[in-house]
Write a protein that holds these residues in place. Structure first.
Motif, mmCIF file in Angstrom:
data_model
loop_
_atom_site.group_PDB
_atom_site.id
_atom_site.type_symbol
_atom_site.label_atom_id
_atom_site.label_comp_id
_atom_site.label_asym_id
_atom_site.label_seq_id
_atom_site.Cartn_x
_atom_site.Cartn_y
_atom_site.Cartn_z
ATOM 1 N N ASP A 1 37.583 42.889 34.429
ATOM 2 C CA ASP A 1 36.665 43.247 35.632
ATOM 3 C C ASP A 1 37.629 43.612 36.712
ATOM 4 O OD1 ASP A 1 34.221 42.972 34.587
ATOM 5 O OD2 ASP A 1 33.643 41.518 36.038
ATOM 6 N N LEU A 2 38.847 42.708 36.912
ATOM 7 C CA LEU A 2 39.657 42.886 38.235
ATOM 8 C C LEU A 2 40.458 44.244 37.663
ATOM 9 C CD1 LEU A 2 40.411 39.411 39.000
ATOM 10 C CD2 LEU A 2 39.493 40.965 40.731
ATOM 11 N N HIS A 3 40.969 44.296 36.575
ATOM 12 C CA HIS A 3 41.740 45.471 36.081
ATOM 13 C C HIS A 3 41.182 46.862 36.124
ATOM 14 C CE1 HIS A 3 44.999 47.288 33.780
ATOM 15 N NE2 HIS A 3 44.017 48.140 33.360
ATOM 16 N N ASP A 4 39.750 46.747 35.716
ATOM 17 C CA ASP A 4 39.236 47.849 35.806
ATOM 18 C C ASP A 4 38.460 48.461 37.289
ATOM 19 O OD1 ASP A 4 39.431 48.044 33.213
ATOM 20 O OD2 ASP A 4 37.515 47.296 32.465
ATOM 21 N N THR A 5 38.270 47.220 37.725
ATOM 22 C CA THR A 5 37.306 47.815 38.909
ATOM 23 C C THR A 5 37.898 47.039 40.460
ATOM 24 O OG1 THR A 5 35.721 45.856 38.911
ATOM 25 C CG2 THR A 5 35.416 48.043 37.904
ATOM 26 N N ALA A 6 38.937 46.222 40.391
ATOM 27 C CA ALA A 6 39.460 45.621 41.649
ATOM 28 C C ALA A 6 38.456 44.654 42.350
ATOM 29 C CB ALA A 6 40.132 46.604 42.601
ATOM 30 N N THR A 7 37.526 44.070 41.543
ATOM 31 C CA THR A 7 36.643 43.266 41.796
ATOM 32 C C THR A 7 35.900 42.590 40.538
ATOM 33 O OG1 THR A 7 34.652 42.688 43.262
ATOM 34 C CG2 THR A 7 34.371 44.760 41.901
ATOM 35 N N VAL A 8 34.987 41.508 40.792
ATOM 36 C CA VAL A 8 34.477 40.814 39.854
ATOM 37 C C VAL A 8 33.223 40.995 39.876
ATOM 38 C CG1 VAL A 8 34.263 38.618 38.622
ATOM 39 C CG2 VAL A 8 36.358 39.084 39.587
ATOM 40 N N SER A 9 32.289 41.528 38.831
ATOM 41 C CA SER A 9 30.988 41.596 39.223
ATOM 42 C C SER A 9 30.270 40.450 39.054
ATOM 43 C CB SER A 9 30.344 42.183 37.480
ATOM 44 O OG SER A 9 30.441 41.193 36.360
ATOM 45 N N PRO A 10 29.071 40.543 39.806
ATOM 46 C CA PRO A 10 28.223 39.230 40.155
ATOM 47 C C PRO A 10 27.956 38.203 39.131
ATOM 48 C CG PRO A 10 27.569 40.963 41.530
ATOM 49 C CD PRO A 10 28.388 41.602 40.409
ATOM 50 N N ALA A 11 27.494 38.950 37.726
ATOM 51 C CA ALA A 11 27.257 38.253 36.550
ATOM 52 C C ALA A 11 28.551 37.620 35.825
ATOM 53 C CB ALA A 11 26.732 39.151 35.408
ATOM 54 N N ARG A 12 29.893 38.471 36.093
ATOM 55 C CA ARG A 12 30.984 37.713 35.526
ATOM 56 C C ARG A 12 31.517 36.553 36.609
ATOM 57 N NH1 ARG A 12 32.555 38.282 30.604
ATOM 58 N NH2 ARG A 12 32.686 40.470 30.951
ATOM 59 N N TRP A 13 31.241 36.819 37.726
ATOM 60 C CA TRP A 13 31.438 35.739 38.834
ATOM 61 C C TRP A 13 30.724 34.654 38.436
ATOM 62 C CZ3 TRP A 13 35.499 35.233 42.065
ATOM 63 C CH2 TRP A 13 35.622 34.115 42.653
ATOM 64 N N ALA A 14 29.595 34.574 38.113
ATOM 65 C CA ALA A 14 28.751 33.452 37.922
ATOM 66 C C ALA A 14 28.946 32.920 36.554
ATOM 67 C CB ALA A 14 27.079 33.833 37.832
ATOM 68 N N GLU A 15 29.553 33.536 35.593
ATOM 69 C CA GLU A 15 30.252 33.001 34.261
ATOM 70 C C GLU A 15 31.279 32.152 34.696
ATOM 71 O OE1 GLU A 15 31.547 34.763 30.098
ATOM 72 O OE2 GLU A 15 30.826 36.070 31.584
ATOM 73 N N LEU A 16 32.205 32.692 35.511
ATOM 74 C CA LEU A 16 33.492 32.175 35.816
ATOM 75 C C LEU A 16 33.326 30.687 36.590
ATOM 76 C CD1 LEU A 16 36.508 32.624 35.097
ATOM 77 C CD2 LEU A 16 36.586 33.852 37.307
ATOM 78 N N ALA A 17 32.462 31.175 37.636
ATOM 79 C CA ALA A 17 32.105 29.913 38.614
ATOM 80 C C ALA A 17 31.409 28.632 37.739
ATOM 81 C CB ALA A 17 31.260 30.312 39.739
ATOM 82 N N ALA A 18 30.884 28.762 36.677
ATOM 83 C CA ALA A 18 30.222 27.867 35.844
ATOM 84 C C ALA A 18 31.382 26.987 35.192
ATOM 85 C CB ALA A 18 29.392 28.422 34.658
ATOM 86 N N HIS A 19 32.659 27.452 35.268
ATOM 87 C CA HIS A 19 33.799 26.685 34.535
ATOM 88 C C HIS A 19 34.780 26.587 35.594
ATOM 89 C CE1 HIS A 19 32.197 27.728 30.391
ATOM 90 N NE2 HIS A 19 32.177 29.066 30.820
ATOM 91 N N LEU A 20 34.943 26.975 36.609
ATOM 92 C CA LEU A 20 36.039 26.576 37.617
ATOM 93 C C LEU A 20 35.455 26.004 38.927
ATOM 94 C CD1 LEU A 20 38.429 29.898 36.914
ATOM 95 C CD2 LEU A 20 38.450 27.593 35.806
ATOM 96 N N PRO A 21 36.220 25.238 39.607
ATOM 97 C CA PRO A 21 35.961 24.907 41.065
ATOM 98 C C PRO A 21 36.343 25.839 41.922
ATOM 99 C CG PRO A 21 37.604 23.428 40.130
ATOM 100 C CD PRO A 21 37.108 24.299 38.962
ATOM 101 N N ASP A 22 35.816 26.071 43.176
ATOM 102 C CA ASP A 22 36.389 27.119 44.048
ATOM 103 C C ASP A 22 38.000 27.166 44.109
ATOM 104 O OD1 ASP A 22 33.576 27.479 44.845
ATOM 105 O OD2 ASP A 22 33.558 26.716 46.748
ATOM 106 N N THR A 23 38.767 25.847 44.355
ATOM 107 C CA THR A 23 40.038 25.926 44.119
ATOM 108 C C THR A 23 40.675 26.947 43.156
ATOM 109 O OG1 THR A 23 40.269 23.950 43.318
ATOM 110 C CG2 THR A 23 40.322 23.906 45.653
#
Length: 187
Positions: free
Chosen positions: A124-146
């Motif tokens: 996402d970051l490579h293609d759009t310089a952001t992370v889509s909301p769906a992908r962010w939710a997926e990532l946030a399910a695995h990683l804490p804010d830090t």
């Protein structure tokens, strides 16, 4: 040949030590061409080293996650130079995982759900310089804010390093892995 020639021994006073500090302690190879080019501007190299070393040695992301993010960022940026160095110096990924960073997408069967989220967010970051909301939710399910913040900085840093190595036309280090290694994995 690189677009800016790397320094060669004998190095100016202080440069030998500075170059060694860039290298991982367990690495016996000569200083990387990238580092020797950067030291044409020693002050800039010194400032860059602080962030790079901090991400590699003092981060919160587990080493396997860090190296997956680096490998995918470099692969998506077409930076065989940095990808190959990390594949050898930081062997955190399996041969199939390394090959998938180059040849497959986030949906590759080799990835765990956590890895799939990391690879997809890098894409996402490579293609759009952001992370889509769906992908962010997926990532946030695995990683804490830090770790989410560290992931973003790590991806951006290695996008910068990839652009630098590519623009300088750095040849692969002779001992580094190549994108074609494990090419038979491509699906």
């Amino acid at each position: 040949m690189t677009r800016i020639a790397p320094l060669t021994p004998p190095y100016p006073p202080g440069i030998e030590d500075a170059l060694r500090r860039w290298m991982a302690p367990h690495v016996a190879h000569d200083p990387l061409v990238l580092f020797r080019v950067l030291h044409r501007h020693a002050e800039l190299a010194s400032r860059m080293r602080v962030l790079g070393a901090g991400l590699l040695a003092h981060g919160e992301l587990p080493a396997a996650d860090r190296e997956l993010v680096i490998a995918r960022t470099c692969a998506r940026s077409g930076c065989e130079y940095e990808w190959g160095v990390h594949a050898v110096v930081f062997p955190e990924l399996t041969a199939d995982e390394l090959a998938a960073t180059v040849h497959d997408g986030a949906d590759a069967p080799v990835w765990s759900p956590r890895q799939r989220a990391l690879v997809g967010a890098v894409d996402d970051l490579h293609d759009t310089a952001t992370v889509s909301p769906a992908r962010w939710a997926e990532l946030a399910a695995h990683l804490p804010d830090t770790q989410l913040l560290e992931f973003l900085v790590l991806t951006g840093w290695y996008r910068t390093i990839s652009g630098l190595a590519n623009a300088l036309a750095l040849p692969p280090e002779p001992w580094a892995a190549r994108f074609g290694d494990n090419a038979d994995h491509a699906g």
